[in-house]
Design an enzyme around this catalytic site. Structure first.
Site, PDB file in Angstrom:
ATOM      1  N   ASN A  25     -18.235 -43.945  -8.358  1.00 57.11           N
ATOM      2  CA  ASN A  25     -17.499 -42.990  -7.800  1.00 57.11           C
ATOM      3  C   ASN A  25     -16.709 -43.725  -6.775  1.00 57.11           C
ATOM      4  OD1 ASN A  25     -17.068 -40.270  -6.554  1.00 57.11           O
ATOM      5  ND2 ASN A  25     -17.515 -41.463  -4.971  1.00 57.11           N
ATOM      6  N   GLU A  26     -15.508 -43.806  -6.861  1.00 51.32           N
ATOM      7  CA  GLU A  26     -14.360 -44.121  -6.131  1.00 51.32           C
ATOM      8  C   GLU A  26     -14.307 -45.712  -5.759  1.00 51.32           C
ATOM      9  OE1 GLU A  26     -14.201 -41.449  -2.831  1.00 51.32           O
ATOM     10  OE2 GLU A  26     -13.467 -39.991  -4.049  1.00 51.32           O
TER      11      GLU A  26
END
Length: 858
Positions: A434-435
């Protein structure tokens, strides 16, 4: 015969060396097992509830202390006689040393790994003692950081990047710092001669929808003359096929089957078909026919593709999910762990959460990469309900390392969890993190022109994990699509490219803080994160205030502690003051932030569903709101609070994800008389209307558009027969806004025209409705309440209310004194001639109260 016994009784725990939790040498009996320290201390009344007030900061010592858990269990003569005896630990959180009858048998360093330790040599008849000693993951992480270096991150303590533990425990912009510790998953005693170490059931569904099935078996060791049988059963327990006498003497075997189209029912996401669940039963036996082990796995069959192909009318590629040759618009939510204390989650709570998702007309959930690979029951329920699962690997918002010992932990973690999840038909994609690429871009440590280097030697070492380790493991152990990250566009491209891959669109709230009305301009091919904060139900606020009335105002210290988002007050006020004339008392602030959240998120789904325009024009193929749930009582982006009280936004989204919907925009167009003058111009207001159809066949309906002047009795209505294209949006009207004169002066106040649009079937049943109001709402001078003709009538059984009005009303939120009522709708717009019935389960005997914009309470 292989047998597994759960060790759930007679556990106790202690703080190593004594301290605030227990005295030195004091062992407290646990109240449940599995468990973690905070849960037990709370039940023993040794700590205050960290969900109340400022108590989070009174329990930080728990995560920075060492703890031990002890169990004594009896071993029978039969168990003692087994050829092999193992202790199996499904999950230990996180750094643990395990002793059995005084012998060290195991060290653990990863919360996400299941560990197995042979103990036959230490086993004894009668009482046996198991001790698990846990070291503080926080302090261990700090030690690792000193050795391997400090790395960049968003959220939490930087030492978390070196620790394979649920990252949200370190605190996030929606969650508290609560460093859990303890045996968070079952501990079992496994006795066996030979057992099945792996059963890999895979299906290959062709474009013609015939089904190929392979069943690969792996044993713990070779067995001379060993045989296996495989039985496939339907959900009704009828035998579809049975094959026996499969030779497994070498320690492995494969069985292969093929079925013509229609022989096996295919699994579909909710709204597109059924969810038939089959079982595969595997039995292995020795040369004399004695059963050695059996395993049963629930499976389904479906064809899933992530389609990335050129669009016919825009740059870039699609990013969409196709199931059994049907392209699916994915409307759903992001999922975080549903509690800071994971062992308190029950199957019933999981089912209630996922039922909320489906009841809200959503069909996809993304398991976010800063939490956990969820429990088996989570995916079982998704299989049953037809929920598509986007599964992140557990890396979030960080510049993770890739040194050898860390990589070994990651490799085993990935292999175990891919094997555990791969048979679930609901799981349709694995994403690497995630990210993390976004963070790398923000600190300029990623070179997208380089696809071949040894990334372990770069400033972005985790590219080795995301581009080498994880894809190879996914490819080896399953047939599920792998995506490098969320968000991720394509090799060589930044993550903010709106024409490729998936997008986290945070330029509403974060970033450039765009108006929510610009969602159409901010669209991506698949928007896997976006959101807006809103306060939870006032009962939830009062819960964390714990009776302290002096803190019952929005800017209080306790309320600040129950909103972890950086700069949340500035951001909330930015969007509130731009759009609403609002008040600051606690109840009003809750109301206005909830309406703001509902308007923001409904607008996003409405505009992005418009972008789903048929094959080759799937400009936006999915929208996953951040987030559906909370891990504690708080103010956040969640659309349902910790106690599963839906916020009005939940209902607003649900309306936008119905099978048939209608949407509208009004936009002002300014035309100058010539190129030389800025003073001579005309302003016209253009109304656009479209409909969406989530079904696979066209839908004939009537479009009815009614316009109201808020300050007079003027109305105007037109209607026409329309056809909604299947699985697509359809443009229905574009023209001047009826009743709105052309303006030639900037300070000329436009008429307050409210437009109501409905889709009606042949019987007059409302298929979809939407009201479009002039914005910003703060400029509207709402009529006096006594002039509205507003009515709330309770049904005779007390379980529903009928709302009606003689003037348009915006943003109705219903409530009643006392306990919660289960409302079927909220954030309601109401217009004359279109009464709405709202179910109100539990209302009986109480008065329904309504709040709305301009109701005089602000």
């Amino acid at each position: 015969m292989s047998t597994i016994r759960s060790l759930t009784q007679d556990w106790s725990f202690t703080q190593v060396g004594g301290g605030r939790g227990t005295k030195n040498g004091e062992w407290l009996a646990v109240s449940q097992f599995p468990t973690t320290v905070h849960v037990e201390l709370l039940k023993a009344e040794r700590i205050p509830d960290p969900f109340l007030g400022l108590n989070e900061w009174e329990v930080q010592w728990v995560g920075e202390s060492d703890w031990a858990f002890k169990n004594t269990f009896e071993v029978s003569a039969r168990e003692l006689a087994a050829v092999n005896v193992d202790l199996v630990f499904d999950g230990l959180d996180t750094f643990a040393s395990v002793e059995f009858n005084g012998h060290k048998i195991l060290d653990t360093k990863n919360q996400f790994i299941a560990y197995r330790a042979p103990v036959k040599q230490y086993l004894k008849l009668g009482a046996n003692e198991l001790v698990i000693s846990f070291s503080s993951a926080f302090l261990k992480g700090r030690e690792l950081e000193q050795v391997h270096g400090k790395l960049h991150l968003w959220n939490g303590d930087s030492s978390r990047l070196h620790v394979r533990k649920a990252q949200y425990n370190y605190g996030w912009d929606w969650g508290p710092v609560l460093m859990t510790i303890g045996p968070w998953k079952p501990v079992t005693l496994h006795t066996y001669n030979v057992y099945l170490t792996d059963v890999d059931v895979r299906s290959d569904v062709s474009e013609a929808l015939d089904v190929g099935v392979t069943v690969d078996l792996t044993l713990s060791e070779k067995i001379s003359g060993g045989l296996a049988s495989v039985v496939l059963k339907s959900a009704q327990n009828s035998v579809i096929l049975s094959e026996s006498n499969i030779k497994v003497g070498s320690g492995s075997a494969r069985a292969e089957f093929r079925f013509s189209p229609g022989v096996l029912e295919l699994w579909y996401p909710v709204g597109f078909g059924k969810q038939p669940l089959y079982t595969v039963e595997v039995t292995i036996s020795d040369s004399e026919g004695n059963t050695l082990d059996t395993k049963t796995q629930r499976v389904s069959f479906r064809r899933v593709r992530v389609v990335q192909e050129p669009l016919v009318d825009q740059e870039g590629l699609t990013f969409l999910f196709e199931v059994n040759n049907i392209r699916i618009f994915c409307g759903g939510s992001n999922w975080i762990p549903a509690d800071s204390f994971l062992t308190t989650l029950t199957p019933a709570r999981y089912r209630a959460w996922l039922r909320l998702l489906v009841d809200g007309n959503q069909n996809m959930i993304r398991v976010w990469g800063g939490g956990i690979y969820e429990h088996d029951v989570f995916y079982d329920i998704c299989d049953e309900l037809g929920i598509l699962v986007w599964q992140d690997f557990m890396f979030g918002c960080g510049q993770y390392p890739a040194y050898d010992s860390f990589l070994k932990l990651v490799e085993l973690e990935a292999e175990q969890n891919v094997k555990r999840l791969r048979h679930h038909p609901s799981v349709v994609i694995f994403a690497g993190n995630n990210e993390d690429y976004q963070l790398a871009e923000s600190i300029n440590i990623v070179d997208y022109s380089d696809e071949t280097s040894d990334f372990r030697k770069t400033k972005f070492p985790a590219r080795h994990i995301y581009e080498r380790t994880l894809p190879s493991i996914v490819q080896k152990f399953c047939n599920i699509h792998y995506h490098r990250s969320s968000p991720y566009s394509a090799p060589g491209t930044v993550t903010t490219d709106k024409t490729l891959g998936d997008l986290h669109q945070w330029n509403v709230w974060h970033g450039s803080q765009e108006p929510w009305h610009n969602w159409d301009l901010l669209a991506g091919r698949f928007v896997s994160e976006f959101g807006m904060e809103g306060y939870p139900n006032i009962r939830t606020v009062d819960y964390w205030l714990a009776g302290d009335k002096s803190e019952r105002y929005p800017q209080s210290r306790v309320n600040n502690n129950h909103n972890k988002a950086d700069g949340f007050e500035r951001r909330l006020e930015l969007y509130l003051v731009e759009n609403f004339k609002h008040a600051f008392d606690m109840d009003s602030y809750v109301y206005y932030t909830q309406i703001m959240q509902a308007e923001t998120l409904a607008s996003a789904y409405r505009l992005w569903r418009r972008n789903w325009r048929g094959k080759g024009r799937e400009h936006t193929a999915g929208a996953l709101v951040w987030q559906i749930n909370d891990c504690w009582p708080t103010t956040s982006w969640a659309i349902v609070d910790y106690f599963m009280r839906p916020k009005p936004a939940y209902f607003a989204i649900s309306r936008e994800l119905r099978q048939y919907t209608i949407g509208m925009t009004r936009k002002e167009q300014k035309t100058f008389a010539n190129d030389l003058s800025a003073a001579q111009f005309t302003i016209t207001t253009v109304l656009e209307v479209w409909g969406t159809n989530g079904a696979l066949s066209e839908k004939k309906a009537k479009l009815e558009v009614t316009c109201f002047d808020l300050y007079s009795s003027w109305t105007m209505q037109f209607s026409k027969d329309i056809v909604l294209a299947p699985n697509s949006s359809t443009e229905l009207y574009s023209g001047d806004l009826p009743g709105q004169p052309v303006r030639t002066k900037q300070n000329e106040v436009p008429r307050a025209i409210i437009v109501s649009a409905r889709l009606l079937d042949a019987s007059g049943t409302v298929l979809g409705r939407h009201s479009n109001w002039p914005e910003p709402f703060k400029f509207i001078k709402f009529p006096a309440i006594e002039d509205l003709g507003f009515s709330v009538k309770t049904s005779s059984d007390g379980e529903s209310v009928e709302l009606s009005t003689q003037k348009p009303i915006k943003g109705i939120i219903l409530d009643a004194e006392g306990e919660d009522v289960e409302w079927s709708d909220q954030a309601i717009d109401l217009v004359p001639g279109d009464p709405q019935i709202v179910k109100a389960v539990g209302l009986k005997g109480r008065e329904a109260k309504a709040r709305f914009l301009g109701d005089g309470t602000a």
